[in-house]
Design a protein around this motif. Structure first.
Motif, PDB file in Angstrom:
ATOM      1  N   ALA A  35      55.159  67.648  22.546  1.00  0.00           N
ATOM      2  CA  ALA A  35      55.151  68.792  23.462  1.00  0.00           C
ATOM      3  C   ALA A  35      54.727  70.069  22.740  1.00  0.00           C
ATOM      4  CB  ALA A  35      56.525  68.964  24.100  1.00  0.00           C
ATOM      5  N   VAL A  36      55.197  70.255  21.521  1.00  0.00           N
ATOM      6  CA  VAL A  36      54.836  71.455  20.763  1.00  0.00           C
ATOM      7  C   VAL A  36      53.345  71.455  20.455  1.00  0.00           C
ATOM      8  CG1 VAL A  36      55.106  72.582  18.501  1.00  0.00           C
ATOM      9  CG2 VAL A  36      57.125  71.950  19.840  1.00  0.00           C
ATOM     10  N   ASP A  39      51.587  72.424  23.530  1.00  0.00           N
ATOM     11  CA  ASP A  39      51.739  73.858  23.785  1.00  0.00           C
ATOM     12  C   ASP A  39      50.851  74.688  22.856  1.00  0.00           C
ATOM     13  OD1 ASP A  39      53.555  73.390  25.820  1.00  0.00           O
ATOM     14  OD2 ASP A  39      55.319  73.773  24.565  1.00  0.00           O
ATOM     15  N   ALA A  42      47.396  74.539  24.231  1.00  0.00           N
ATOM     16  CA  ALA A  42      47.257  75.383  25.427  1.00  0.00           C
ATOM     17  C   ALA A  42      47.241  76.869  25.081  1.00  0.00           C
ATOM     18  CB  ALA A  42      48.390  75.087  26.404  1.00  0.00           C
ATOM     19  N   ALA A  43      48.032  77.265  24.115  1.00  0.00           N
ATOM     20  CA  ALA A  43      48.176  78.684  23.787  1.00  0.00           C
ATOM     21  C   ALA A  43      47.056  79.227  22.912  1.00  0.00           C
ATOM     22  CB  ALA A  43      49.520  78.923  23.096  1.00  0.00           C
ATOM     23  N   VAL A  73      51.513  81.922  17.391  1.00  0.00           N
ATOM     24  CA  VAL A  73      51.806  80.667  18.098  1.00  0.00           C
ATOM     25  C   VAL A  73      52.484  79.678  17.155  1.00  0.00           C
ATOM     26  CG1 VAL A  73      50.744  78.650  19.208  1.00  0.00           C
ATOM     27  CG2 VAL A  73      50.009  80.959  19.848  1.00  0.00           C
ATOM     28  N   ALA A  77      56.181  78.065  17.437  1.00  0.00           N
ATOM     29  CA  ALA A  77      56.332  76.601  17.468  1.00  0.00           C
ATOM     30  C   ALA A  77      57.334  76.152  16.413  1.00  0.00           C
ATOM     31  CB  ALA A  77      54.972  75.932  17.237  1.00  0.00           C
TER      32      ALA A  77
END
Length: 155
Positions: A35-36, A39, A42-43, A73, A77
């Motif tokens: 998931a990280v 993310d 995406a970021a 980011v 994270a």
């Protein structure tokens, strides 16, 4: 003055150690790690329209900003997952590299760009074109950090 090319070489070693552990099946990311990474992907959209680096036609704010946002980011994270960012310059990654080493390698390449942005805003002085191009080539385009998720086969 920092030696950005040497730092990138050290950082790639850490990043590569973690990716190799994952690709060889010695590090299987858990749900949080997957998931990280999703993310992070995406970021950190580079918003370059498919062009390949270096982006010499773009404004310096855009060029530096495209890379410098990676540092924040990655810090977020690491905090979210409880991983410790480690210094990589002149150091060999530990055996059994995993998420901490992956994030440390990425962070080491991105963090100097925050200094570049501060210096550019305060003094109007951009980083060297060579360092900026090297950073862009690490983070933007096919086969780079931009494609981070594609380096893992466990998702």
């Amino acid at each position: 003055m920092e030696n950005y090319p040497a730092l990138v070489d050290d950082a790639w070693e850490w990043w590569g150690a973690a990716v190799e552990e994952a690709q060889e099946g010695r590090w299987v990311r858990d749900g949080t790690e997957r998931a990280v990474v999703a993310d992070i992907t995406a970021a950190t959209n580079a918003l370059h329209g498919g062009r390949l680096p270096p982006f010499t036609e773009d404004d310096w704010y855009v060029r530096i900003g495209r890379i410098s946002h990676w540092a924040g980011v990655i810090r977020l994270a690491a905090r979210a997952g409880g991983w410790t960012l480690q210094p990589v310059a002149g150091r060999t990654p530990p055996p059994a590299a995993g998420m901490s080493e992956l994030l440390s390698g990425i962070y080491a390449m991105a963090e100097p760009s925050e200094r570049w942005m501060r210096r550019f805003i305060e003094e109007g002085r951009p980083p060297s074109e060579k360092d900026m191009a090297r950073a862009e080539c690490c983070f933007c385009g096919p086969g780079t950090m931009e494609d981070l998720e594609s380096f893992f086969y466990d998702g």
